[in-house]
Enzyme design. Structure first.
Site, PDB file in Angstrom:
ATOM      1  CE  LYS A 128      -4.258  -2.026   1.614  1.00  0.00           C
ATOM      2  NZ  LYS A 128      -3.783  -3.416   1.820  1.00  0.00           N
TER       3      LYS A 128
HETATM    4  C1  LIG Z   1      -4.357  -4.514   1.152  1.00  0.00           C
HETATM    5  C2  LIG Z   1      -3.580  -5.789   1.040  1.00  0.00           C
HETATM    6  C3  LIG Z   1      -3.944  -6.817   0.144  1.00  0.00           C
HETATM    7  C4  LIG Z   1      -5.184  -6.739  -0.730  1.00  0.00           C
HETATM    8  O1  LIG Z   1      -5.091  -5.758  -1.716  1.00  0.00           O
HETATM    9  P1  LIG Z   1      -6.402  -5.233  -2.471  1.00  0.00           P
HETATM   10  O2  LIG Z   1      -5.958  -4.081  -3.260  1.00  0.00           O
HETATM   11  O3  LIG Z   1      -7.371  -4.855  -1.371  1.00  0.00           O
HETATM   12  O4  LIG Z   1      -6.929  -6.360  -3.287  1.00  0.00           O
HETATM   13  C5  LIG Z   1      -3.150  -7.945   0.056  1.00  0.00           C
HETATM   14  N1  LIG Z   1      -2.054  -8.081   0.837  1.00  0.00           N
HETATM   15  C6  LIG Z   1      -1.668  -7.134   1.721  1.00  0.00           C
HETATM   16  C7  LIG Z   1      -0.471  -7.360   2.558  1.00  0.00           C
HETATM   17  C8  LIG Z   1      -2.419  -5.943   1.847  1.00  0.00           C
HETATM   18  O5  LIG Z   1      -2.030  -5.007   2.732  1.00  0.00           O
END
Ligand SMILES: *Cc1c(COP(=O)(O)O)cnc(C)c1O
Length: 487
Positions: A128
């Site tokens: 993120k």
């Molecule tokens: C947010 C997240 C996901 C999922 O990603 P999306 O964009 O919501 O599909 C997967 N793995 C981790 C470690 C995350 O922080």
């Protein structure tokens, strides 16, 4: 005039997935969440990348690096920020200092034809950061240009909140009020968020569970007079700029995994809210040679079920499991509407009928046979992984390849191993580092194996913490905001 404008030919405008015909510029939607009709913003059309441009981008990535590639891609979608400013924003965001290496998103080979793309070397050790860090710079820029300020209110069970705080810390014009369930985050997550000493970051530990915190955020957002007076905003995953930032690493991963633009690759994406893999869909729509986009879910398999059956069934809280890949524990996928809109031939009325009408009435919709038949053309596949799969995959990858992966990435690797095809390199997106999930790593590998932590975080848990315990009471949270926002 840059190549970008010639490619697009028209100004870049954004529309809603639910048929509202208003066309908005990037800067207008940057600070917004949903479109006024409840839909999500998408560009009016995806710029198509021709072969000479793709060849040039490969060269840009190889010679000038990730930030320069990011500028090339973003400039196709952002035409209301001067190019030199946008280039500077990208250069300030994607640095070796923040991401640990000049490569920014290096590949890690696992076995012939299968590799990881490291997206988790940012400050909070999860993918993120790739988008949120850019958002921090874009917000600061846009607010400065308008002479405005924004107060970001959010609820987190750990990951999104810390990514937002690390992106917004010290940014001019932005304050963050982040609600978290008191005493319910892991020690690492608590330390990560609460050790921030920046004055513009407010950690509010709510006496309750995550849903209580989330409900307060909703209640405050529904208080329109308060929202306007105190300039309340969000940074949730439906923000178009976050998705756009993620498009870049699909191109980067492709260039790193292939020798020429005649080759195809596939990506496997550990998925929850469909934000990450939706960026892959956008890259593919732009013309990136992607064969398959593999959606990997955990036990919360809303998306896996959809791609298998054509039915999208949101889950209630009793049916939403707490798993060892917690960032994928979702009951509905908040970015999914974007893909369905494209799948339905960009029919806003039909999208609205499915998402606004059928879903709210019945909690489920099912595509027609003709609609479902279109899915193949978009390259999607899906698979599912369980706690036992995660443990087995972490162990097999550690013992077989000497690579330690986190639980979310393990869901991806498990599904990728099932669906990979000879002759098509498979890139699994590494969405977090194992250091964040020590308990499950110990469960998989025994107490003697420790996930390495970046040196800068070695003493994280012993740092002084700055947070405020608050009752789960909307009025008290609003009072806290009043006390900390000058009017
Ligand atoms: C947010 C997240 C996901 C999922 O990603 P999306 O964009 O919501 O599909 C997967 N793995 C981790 C470690 C995350 O922080």
């Amino acid at each position: 005039m840059g190549l970008s404008r010639e490619l697009v030919g028209l100004p870049m405008k954004y529309i809603s997935t639910r048929g509202d015909a208003t066309r908005r510029g990037f800067s207008e939607i940057l600070l917004e969440g949903l479109a006024p009709d409840g839909g999500l913003y998408l560009p009016e059309a995806y710029p198509r990348i021709d072969a000479p441009t793709l060849a040039r981008w490969r060269e840009v990535q190889a010679t000038q690096g990730y930030a320069a590639l990011a500028f090339e891609i973003l400039s196709l979608y952002i035409d209301d920020i001067p190019a030199e400013d946008l280039r500077a924003l990208c250069a300030r965001t994607y640095t070796a200092e923040v991401y640990g290496s000049d490569a920014i998103v290096p590949l890690k080979p696992l076995e012939p034809g299968l590799c990881l793309e490291s997206l988790s070397n940012g400050p909070t050790l999860a993918f993120k950061d790739m988008a949120m860090q850019l958002l921090g710079h874009l917000f600061e820029y846009e607010l400065g240009r308008r002479g405005e300020t924004l107060n970001i209110l959010g609820a987190t069970s750990g990951d999104t909140g810390s990514a937002a705080e690390y992106a917004m810390r010290g940014k001019r014009g932005v304050r963050v009020f982040m609600l978290s369930p008191h005493g319910r985050m892991s020690p690492f997550q608590q330390a990560q968020m609460f050790s921030l000493q920046d004055e513009n970051i407010h950690n509010l530990a709510v006496e309750g569970v995550f849903d209580d915190a989330q409900d307060i955020v909703k209640a405050v957002s529904n208080d329109l007079a308060f929202k306007r007076q105190y300039r309340i905003g969000t940074v949730n995953s439906i923000n178009w700029a976050r998705l756009l930032a993620q498009v870049v690493y699909y191109f980067a991963g492709y260039f790193l995994a292939t020798k020429s633009n005649d080759e195809q690759v596939s990506f496997t994406v550990p998925s929850g809210n469909f934000g990450n893999v939706c960026a892959g869909h956008v890259a593919r729509m732009m013309g990136l040679p992607v064969k398959h986009l593999v959606v990997a879910t955990n036990e919360n398999n809303v998306l896996e079920e959809f791609f298998r059956t054509g039915s999208y069934r949101v889950r209630g809280s009793a049916e939403t499991f707490e798993t060892s890949s917690p960032s994928m524990d979702i009951s509905k996928a908040s970015n999914f509407e974007r893909f369905v809109y494209d799948l339905l031939g960009r029919d806003g009325a039909r999208t609205k009928a499915l998402f606004a009408d059928a879903l709210s009435r019945e909690g489920v919709f099912t595509l027609s046979a003709e609609e479902f038949a279109q899915i193949g053309a978009y390259g999607f596949q899906s698979g599912r992984s369980t706690h036992a799969d995660r443990l087995a995959t972490i162990k097999a990858t550690y013992e077989g390849q000497g690579v330690l992966i986190d639980t979310h990435t393990a869901d991806g690797v498990k599904v990728a191993r099932e669906l990979r095809e000879p002759g098509v390199p498979m890139i699994v997106l590494e969405t977090a580092l194992p250091a964040k999930f020590e308990a499950t790593i110990a469960e998989a590998l025994g107490p003697d194996v420790h996930a390495p932590r970046p040196a800068a975080l070695a003493d994280l848990e012993s740092r002084p913490k700055r947070f405020q315990v608050m009752p789960a009471d909307t009025a008290r949270i609003q009072q806290y905001i009043r006390d900390h926002v000058p009017l």
